[in-house]
Each structure stands twice: as structure tokens, then as C-alpha cells.
Design an enzyme around this catalytic site. Structure first.
Site, PDB file in Angstrom:
ATOM      1  CB  CYS A 100      -0.896   0.007   1.239  1.00 27.52           C
ATOM      2  SG  CYS A 100      -1.700   1.597   1.533  1.00 27.52           S
ATOM      3  CB  CYS A 104      -5.191   6.276  -3.067  1.00 29.34           C
ATOM      4  SG  CYS A 104      -3.856   5.228  -3.623  1.00 29.34           S
ATOM      5  CB  THR A 191      -3.949   4.178   4.937  1.00 28.02           C
ATOM      6  OG1 THR A 191      -4.757   3.037   5.178  1.00 28.02           O
ATOM      7  CG2 THR A 191      -2.899   3.853   3.892  1.00 28.02           C
ATOM      8  CD  GLU A 257      -2.244   0.180   7.456  1.00 29.60           C
ATOM      9  OE1 GLU A 257      -1.476  -0.572   8.089  1.00 29.60           O
ATOM     10  OE2 GLU A 257      -2.260   0.249   6.226  1.00 29.60           O
ATOM     11  CG  HIS A 292     -10.220   4.259  -0.768  1.00 28.25           C
ATOM     12  ND1 HIS A 292      -9.111   4.860  -1.318  1.00 28.25           N
ATOM     13  CD2 HIS A 292      -9.740   3.480   0.234  1.00 28.25           C
ATOM     14  CE1 HIS A 292      -8.021   4.473  -0.674  1.00 28.25           C
ATOM     15  NE2 HIS A 292      -8.377   3.619   0.269  1.00 28.25           N
ATOM     16  CE1 TYR A 296      -8.541   0.332  -0.917  1.00 24.06           C
ATOM     17  CE2 TYR A 296      -8.706  -1.978  -0.328  1.00 24.06           C
ATOM     18  CZ  TYR A 296      -8.465  -0.667   0.030  1.00 24.06           C
ATOM     19  OH  TYR A 296      -8.135  -0.360   1.324  1.00 24.06           O
ATOM     20  CB  CYS A 299      -3.629   0.038  -4.999  1.00 19.55           C
ATOM     21  SG  CYS A 299      -4.789  -0.614  -3.783  1.00 19.55           S
ATOM     22  CD  GLU A 447      -4.945  -1.289   2.702  1.00 19.41           C
ATOM     23  OE1 GLU A 447      -4.190  -1.624   1.780  1.00 19.41           O
ATOM     24  OE2 GLU A 447      -4.831  -0.236   3.335  1.00 19.41           O
TER      25      GLU A 447
HETATM   26 FE1  SF4 Z   1      -3.303   1.950  -0.087  1.00 23.38          FE
HETATM   27 FE2  SF4 Z   1      -4.644   1.017  -2.185  1.00 23.38          FE
HETATM   28 FE3  SF4 Z   1      -5.858   2.651  -0.423  1.00 23.38          FE
HETATM   29 FE4  SF4 Z   1      -3.985   3.529  -2.154  1.00 23.38          FE
HETATM   30  S1  SF4 Z   1      -6.037   2.689  -2.678  1.00 23.38           S
HETATM   31  S2  SF4 Z   1      -4.144   4.038   0.016  1.00 23.38           S
HETATM   32  S3  SF4 Z   1      -2.577   1.820  -2.188  1.00 23.38           S
HETATM   33  S4  SF4 Z   1      -5.072   0.564  -0.043  1.00 23.38           S
HETATM   34 FE    FE Z   2      -6.559   1.144   1.955  1.00 20.70          FE
END
Ligand code: SF4
Ligand code: FE
Length: 484
Positions: A100, A104, A191, A257, A292, A296, A299, A447
Site C-alpha cells: 500500500c 490515494c 493509512t 496504519e 476508494h 482498489y 492498487c 486490507e
Molecule cells: Fe493503499 Fe490502495 Fe488505499 Fe492507495 S487505494 S491508500 S494503495 S489501499
Molecule cells: Fe486502503
């Protein structure tokens, strides 16, 4: 100000007055702390890559607020193309960090607040949109990172905030002053918060009249007096203290985190983006969650590429890369991973313009994306562990490899096929371990389950947005059934 270099970013974090605790002690210099530094390195990379010509198109863009060149993580999306590029950038960053990379939340939180503050102002004549735009110009021009704080501790989940025995179980306003408000409470699972300059705070769920003090959204610097961060520990985190980089699997990058306490924190009026308008609490949370959940798809597929690559390397080092069932497992992993990415790209592609003018992903497809993310990385990990074999969790440490008595035995008995030495094989195995069970598993496995909302949260959204009555009408039409 021009975009910061990675080094300038690190120094900007170092200068702040942090209040961070980890493993029972206050952390005096978290920038150079070996447990925390890998998480900072991910953010540092996001600065350095923005300055590399080969990544410029993905990692930078033009601000709609100023016309200045900015990091794409800080952009207010102006088109479907922007939404797609966000997912592409996230996949790339996942591939580069195997972790991670934490940046984001600023992108997803700021777009949710941009759209929502505009609507609140339209209804109530407030000035949250102006406040928010000013804040974003500061963030974009100073090239800052903003962490996001949503999840309250919640106490008794069956009762609303105003009825909790301890009113601080949801962050709330405890004092109203002419120049701002004072808030108290805590936010969990933040995060990358120890690597951010500022923090956005938003409500955690839809609220009803009576919960006005809980309908608060704002941003403050992370070193504001009253803020305390308690870093969450990760599986195998203390390996980073042992001076054995091989045992860490991915020694350079990781996530972080923290449980973050807001103990009577003052928020000035110009940093307030919602203050008592309860019906918009659910709107901003749903928007943030939608953005968000779309993220995902980017990421996690990027980190998935690293898991697949590590498993393929282990297979190669074991001399089994041409064995059909191994190949079949790798194909299955690729199929699952590309499905995640497809969902992200699809929800971006069907994005639409909000009343404020920024672009929002297709929320049904974003929730489907995240629901798949709660499942597929687990299967990808299972297959990676299957390919890696038991040695992934029984291999001796790097110290044994370096020991004069045990080292030669390890080199002799743990070497791979075709001249692959033991160290090379161990490095690939430890990476599989790190991604599936170690520190990176926080970001890839668990996560995937709970980040951006646990699975049931997506199922509720899927049910709410899927037009079941419309589907029944299709069926009635085909079957020749008259409506009652
Ligand atoms: Fe982390 Fe993925 Fe959230 Fe970006 S979208 S902060 S990489 S978990
Ligand atoms: Fe996350």
C-alpha cells in the site's frame, strides 16, 4: 512552488512536530526508524516518479483550480480520462512498491469533499466549497500529502453516536467558538498517516438529526496539538530491526496504519468543510467509499502483479515452470488479478460529472470491484503459497545463511534447479512470504477485506444500486406475466 523531490518531501516530514507512539514508546525520529521508514519510502517514490519524464503523464496533471502542474494524487478529476489514469497510476505504484503506497486517500477524499461541499453550499448558503478549494490550492501548490480519517471506534455498533455511553466513540464537536470548533474522538486504521502533512477528517457513516455534533468534516496539519498517533503492528514487523534484509522479503517498501487520537483539537473556521448538516454525512462517506473502492482495482492488481511474479520466480528456481499444473495456477492468478483491474477501469470508464464539475466513478461497478477485492487476493495468495511450497515458511534466517557452520549446508541443500543459488531462491521465497503473510499482507490480504469498507458494506451498496425491479420487469416481459 514546483513539485517536491523525494528528498525534499522526506525533509518536510522530518521538520514537523510529531506525536507518534509505537510498541510502548514515543518515537522521536520516525523518518529514520527502520520499522516505519519503508512506508515513508513509498511516498517518497511517488514524488520522485512525478519528476521522471517516463512517468510524467501518469503522475502529474494540471490543476483545475490554478492551472499549475500538480501531482496526480492531488487532482480534482476533470474527465473520465482522469479517472482511468488514476487506476493506471495506482497499478504502476503497486508494482513498484509491492505495498500500500498510501497516497490515494487524498485523491479520493478530496474529490468526495469537492462534490459534497458544493452541494451543501447550494442548499444552505454555507461557504464550505470555498474553504475546501482554498485548502486544495494550498495542498496542490505545496505538493502536500493529506491522510484520511474516517473510521470511528464505534463502541456499541447497534446504537447511534448520540446514544453511546461514551460520547467520544465517534469523533465530535465538544466546543464551538467564534473562530472555529474543538473536536474530540479517535479514528482507526489511518493509512499512511505518519507520512502525511495534513489529515482530512470525515464522518464514518450516514447520520440523523440529533447527531449534528458528529457531522463534522475538516482538515488540520498532522502535528496539530492534541493529535496522538499509535502505530499498528504488522506481522513480522520486527524483522526490519534484525539487520537481515533477505528475511524482510521487501525491505524497502511497506505500509503503515495508526490509531489516531484527537484530544480536544482546535479546527479554525476556514478548515471546516461540514458542520452539522447531518444529511450530507452519508453523502460524503458514500462518495469517498465509492472512489476508494474503485482505487482498489488499481492498487491491489499492482501488488497482485508482484505476488504473481514472485510465485513465477519460485517456480522457475525450482525447475517447474513448464509443469502444466503450475502454469495453470499462474494463469488463474493472472485471470483473477486482471478481473480486479477490469472492474476498476470499468467503474472509471462509466464515470459521470457531478454538479460541482468533477468526475465520479460508476458507484455500482466500484462496489462490485471492491467486493471482488475481498475475495480474489486471498485466492491469489493461496495459489502463490501452493506454488512456493512449505519452504516458504520453514526456511532458515539470513543469519544462518551467513553463519560459517550452517551457511555451507544451506547453500548446498537449499539451492534451486539449473544453478540457482540458495540466496536467490530464499529471496524469492521471502518475498512470497512478505506479500502473503508478512508486513505487506496487511496491504494485500487483510486490507483487501476491510480497507475501503468491509464486504457487507459493498453488498448493501450493490443491492441498493442494482435495479432489481427493472430486472423483474425484463423477466415478466419475456415470460408473458402481467403485473399485479
Ligand atoms: Fe493503499 Fe490502495 Fe488505499 Fe492507495 S487505494 S491508500 S494503495 S489501499
Ligand atoms: Fe486502503
Amino acid at each position: 512552488m514546483p513539485l517536491m523531490t523525494g528528498d525534499q518531501y522526506v525533509e518536510s516530514i522530518r521538520k514537523m512536530n510529531w506525536n507518534i507512539y509505537m510498541a510502548g514508546k514515543k518515537v522521536e525520529n520516525h523518518v529514520d526508524n527502520p520499522v516505519l521508514r519503508p512506508s515513508l519510502n513509498c511516498l517518497r517514490l511517488s514524488y520522485d516518479m512525478a519528476l521522471m519524464p517516463e512517468y510524467e503523464d501518469l503522475l502529474t496533471t494540471t490543476s483545475n483550480l490554478t492551472g499549475h502542474k500538480i501531482n496526480r494524487f492531488s487532482t480534482i478529476h476533470q474527465s473520465v480520462d482522469d479517472l482511468i489514469k488514476k487506476n493506471q497510476m495506482q497499478r504502476l505504484m503497486g508494482q513498484m512498491t509491492g505495498s500500500c503506497f498510501q497516497r490515494c486517500v487524498i485523491c479520493d477524499g478530496s474529490n468526495a469533499l469537492y462534490a459534497t461541499t458544493y452541494e451543501v453550499d447550494q442548499k444552505y448558503g454555507t461557504s464550505y466549497f470555498e474553504n475546501f478549494k482554498k485548502f486544495m490550492i494550498h495542498v496542490q501548490d505545496e505538493d502536500l500529502i493529506v491522510g484520511g480519517a474516517l473510521t470511528d471506534p464505534k463502541g456499541d455498533r447497534t446504537i447511534p453516536p448520540r446514544q453511546q455511553e461514551d460520547p467520544d466513540m465517534y469523533l465530535h464537536v465538544v466546543e464551538r467558538r467564534p473562530d472555529g470548533v474543538v473536536v474530540r474522538g479517535a479514528k482507526a486504521h489511518l493509512t499512511g498517516i505518519t507520512n502525511a502533512h495534513e489529515v482530512f477528517v470525515m464522518p464514518t457513516m450516514a447520520l440523523k438529526p440529533g447527531d449534528e455534533d458528529y457531522a463534522i468534516a475538516f482538515a488540520v496539519p498532522c502535528d496539530t496539538p492534541g493529535i496522538t498517533m499509535i502505530v499498528g503492528r504488522q506481522s513480522c514487523d520486527t524483522r526490519k530491526l534484525e539487520g537481515c534484509p533477505i528475511d524482510c522479503g521487501n525491505v524497502n517498501y511497506g505500509g503503515v496504519e495508526a490509531l489516531t487520537i484527537f484530544d480536544n483539537v482546535f479546527v479554525p473556521n476556514e478548515r471546516i468543510f461540514l458542520n452539522g448538516e447531518t444529511e450530507f454525512a452519508g453523502v460524503v462517506v458514500e462518495r469517498f467509499a465509492g472512489y476508494h473502492r474503485n482505487s482498489y482495482g488499481g492498487c491491489k492488481s499492482g501488488v497482485g502483479d508482484c505476488v504473481i511474479g514472485a510465485a513465477a520466480l519460485v517456480a522457475e528456481y525450482n525447475g517447474v515452470s513448464k509443469v502444466s499444473h503450475i502454469n495453470d495456477k499462474l494463469i488463474e492468478m493472472i485471470h483473477l488479478n486482471e478481473t480486479l483491474y477490469s472492474c476498476g477501469i470499468a467503474s472509471a470508464t462509466l464515470g459521470t460529472k457531478t454538479a460541482a464539475g468533477n468526475y465520479y466513478i460508476d458507484n455500482l461497478l466500484a462496489n462490485v470491484c471492491k467486493q471482488n477485492v475481498t475475495r480474489f487476493p486471498y485466492e491469489i495468495c493461496r495459489l502463490a503459497e501452493d506454488i512456493a511450497g512449505g519452504i516458504m515458511v520453514t526456511a532458515p534466517s539470513e543469519k544462518d545463511l551467513r553463519n560459517e557452520v550452517t551457511g555451507p549446508y544451506i547453500e548446498k541443500y537449499l539451492k534451486g534447479a539449473n544453478g540457482v543459488d540458495a540466496e536467490t531462491r530464499l529471496r524469492a521465497l521471502r518475498l512470497v512470504e512478505n506479500l502473503t503473510l508478512g508486513t505487506a499482507a496487511v496491504g494485500f490480504r487483510t486490507e483487501s477485506m476491510h480497507g475501503a469498507g468491509s464486504p457487507q458494506a459493498q453488498r448493501i451498496m450493490i443491492r441498493r444500486q442494482a435495479d432489481l425491479e427493472g430486472k423483474k420487469a425484463f423477466a415478466r416481459h419475456l415470460a408473458g406475466i402481467k403485473e399485479f
